[in-house]
Design an enzyme around this catalytic site. Structure first.
Site, PDB file in Angstrom:
ATOM      1  N   HIS A   1     156.757  48.185  88.221  1.00  0.00           N
ATOM      2  CA  HIS A   1     157.462  48.641  89.390  1.00  0.00           C
ATOM      3  C   HIS A   1     158.757  49.481  89.392  1.00  0.00           C
ATOM      4  CE1 HIS A   1     154.623  45.608  91.941  1.00  0.00           C
ATOM      5  NE2 HIS A   1     155.018  45.088  90.879  1.00  0.00           N
TER       6      HIS A   1
ATOM      7  N   SER B   1     159.014  42.211  90.569  1.00  0.00           N
ATOM      8  CA  SER B   1     158.348  42.494  91.525  1.00  0.00           C
ATOM      9  C   SER B   1     158.134  41.486  92.898  1.00  0.00           C
ATOM     10  CB  SER B   1     156.576  41.685  90.705  1.00  0.00           C
ATOM     11  OG  SER B   1     156.567  40.287  90.514  1.00  0.00           O
TER      12      SER B   1
ATOM     13  N   LYS C   1     150.112  51.188  89.222  1.00  0.00           N
ATOM     14  CA  LYS C   1     150.284  50.953  90.657  1.00  0.00           C
ATOM     15  C   LYS C   1     151.472  52.666  91.132  1.00  0.00           C
ATOM     16  CE  LYS C   1     151.707  45.967  90.270  1.00  0.00           C
ATOM     17  NZ  LYS C   1     151.705  45.289  89.650  1.00  0.00           N
TER      18      LYS C   1
HETATM   19  C1  LIG Z   1     151.459  44.133  89.071  1.00  0.00           C
HETATM   20  C2  LIG Z   1     152.038  43.669  87.557  1.00  0.00           C
HETATM   21  C3  LIG Z   1     151.727  43.621  86.546  1.00  0.00           C
HETATM   22  C4  LIG Z   1     150.290  43.661  86.773  1.00  0.00           C
HETATM   23  O1  LIG Z   1     149.451  44.877  86.413  1.00  0.00           O
HETATM   24  P1  LIG Z   1     147.442  44.993  86.554  1.00  0.00           P
HETATM   25  O2  LIG Z   1     147.484  46.818  85.841  1.00  0.00           O
HETATM   26  O3  LIG Z   1     147.745  44.913  88.512  1.00  0.00           O
HETATM   27  O4  LIG Z   1     147.010  44.147  85.566  1.00  0.00           O
HETATM   28  C5  LIG Z   1     152.198  43.197  85.431  1.00  0.00           C
HETATM   29  N1  LIG Z   1     153.705  42.694  85.734  1.00  0.00           N
HETATM   30  C6  LIG Z   1     154.354  43.387  86.819  1.00  0.00           C
HETATM   31  C7  LIG Z   1     155.666  42.602  86.496  1.00  0.00           C
HETATM   32  C8  LIG Z   1     153.099  43.398  87.850  1.00  0.00           C
HETATM   33  O5  LIG Z   1     154.411  43.305  89.086  1.00  0.00           O
END
Ligand SMILES: *Cc1c(COP(=O)(O)O)cnc(C)c1O
Length: 406
Positions: free
Chosen positions: A216, A188, A252
């Protein structure tokens, strides 16, 4: 609270002061618009360069229309967990969509991606088990590992050879070999891609399950945005080269809210009965579910969106390289490392002055001397947006480098 009386939480003021001295206090900046290629901040239009809304689906009229209709029909909240009164047919339908999308037998929804990681890892591992976890894994994986009370072995970032050495060392010590290897598939904060086939080989040779977090990757890598298996061409491959469990988020590229786990039928049935983050939390509300279903449909029908995103990232990297800035990424995340926290904040302030919003990522999200601007693009940025972003970055970096470091 009255002046002069010492309160039991007064120590927090000292802690905050320490954070302020180190440029580590976090601030919240409310947006005045939907997230898109641009956003409105403080009454001003800015190019948004740090959103995870990679495919512009969070504000797509079809996606928000679905959410609005679902809210009209089912209300804004479900009022219960999945196992009590909070289950809708929409949950089952979205889980079926996600399982199909990731090529697994079944799927289970969680309130967020963070909860999906914690709920999965704590339901699979306990005392005496072992989890091999990449050094740069997301905080929610780290939290899941800690809460599970399993032995946690951190292996060097994306290094299957180091993973193998650690597995062998544990075997020599006579430690139990039931557990997991867990990794972000797209990291990330660095934007690189885990070598999933190599990690799968090591994990499976040791009888461990491989869990990949596709937060991502979904909508971003692989020809049609299906994620890491598509990226490596593993869809038809032998199971020994593929992950056993895929974690993801709806929040995302899919432009909604919520988390999910995809895997075999037995795993999903176990999680329904054993995962505390699933059992003891209210189910996702209908607008999030409907939005995510529509977003998935659009992604499947319009793979050109993924191409546009990739084209924008390639253009940005080329323009930065021409301006003397090292820039390369196989995903939609481009880390531009500037050094200390104060420098990162300074560069972000300069970017904002040029009309570009880019997040300064600091310790403890990244190491203290590797603070960075984390640049992300979306498919909807125009070539002009990308050109403005590139020149803003180039000049912000030049000035930040000249400024005295703090
Ligand atoms: C953003 C993210 C999460 C968490 O997801 P949310 O739905 O925002 O809680 C988990 N793992 C990774 C690698 C992330 O980038």
């Amino acid at each position: 609270m009255s002046a002069g009386r010492a309160g039991p939480l007064d120590f927090l003021e000292e802690r905050l002061e320490d954070l302020r001295r180190r440029s580590l206090v976090r601030e919240i900046r409310p947006m005045e618009s939907a997230p898109g290629p641009h956003a409105v901040l403080g009454g001003r239009d800015v190019i948004l360069l740090s959103s995870n809304n990679y495919l512009d689906l969070a504000n797509d009229p079809r996606v928000r229309g679905s959410a609005a209709r679902a809210a009209e029909r089912f209300g804004s909240g479900t009022g219960g967990s999945r196992l009590t009164t909070g289950a809708l047919d929409l949950h089952d339908a979205l889980e079926a969509d996600l399982a199909r999308f990731k090529g697994t037998e079944a799927a289970l929804l969680f309130g967020t991606g963070h909860m999906a990681n914690v709920g999965l890892i704590t339901a699979l591992c306990g005392r005496g088990d072992v989890i091999f976890s990449d050094a740069l894994n997301h905080a929610s994986i780290i939290d899941g590992c800690r809460q599970s009370r399993a032995d946690v072995e951190i292996y060097a970032h994306n290094d299957a050879a180091d993973l193998r050495r650690r597995i062998l060392a544990r075997r020599e010590r006579g430690g139990r070999m039931r557990g997991l290897v867990v990794t972000d598939s797209v990291f990330s904060m660095d934007g690189d891609i885990a070598d999933v086939p190599a990690l799968a080989r090591e994990a499976h040779a040791a009888g461990l399950a491989l869990v990949v977090d596709e937060a991502h990757a979904t909508g971003v890598i692989g020809r049609r945005g299906h994620g890491v298996e598509e990226h490596f061409g593993l869809e038809g491959a032998d199971a020994s080269l593929r992950p056993d469990v895929v974690v993801g988020t709806l929040s995302k590229a899919l432009g909604s809210m919520g988390g999910f786990v995809c895997g075999g039928r037995t795993l999903i049935e176990w999680l329904r009965s054993a995962s505390r983050a699933f059992i003891f939390s209210t189910s996702l509300p209908a607008p999030c579910l409907a939005a995510a279903r529509t977003a998935l449909e659009i992604l499947e029908a319009e793979p050109a969106r993924v191409e546009r995103l990739r084209g924008n990232v390639a253009l940005l990297c080329r323009l930065l390289q021409e301006g003397g800035v090292a820039a390369e990424t196989p995903t939609a995340i481009l880390p531009v490392i500037v050094g200390g926290s104060e420098r990162a904040l300074d560069a972000a302030r300069r970017m904002l002055a040029s009309g570009c919003l880019a997040g300064a990522i600091r310790y403890p999200t990244v190491p203290e001397n590797a603070a960075r601007l984390r640049i992300t693009l979306c498919g909807g940025h125009t070539e002009d947006d990308v050109a403005v972003a590139a020149s803003a970055l180039i000049s912000a970096l030049e000035r930040t480098a000249r400024a005295p470091s703090g």
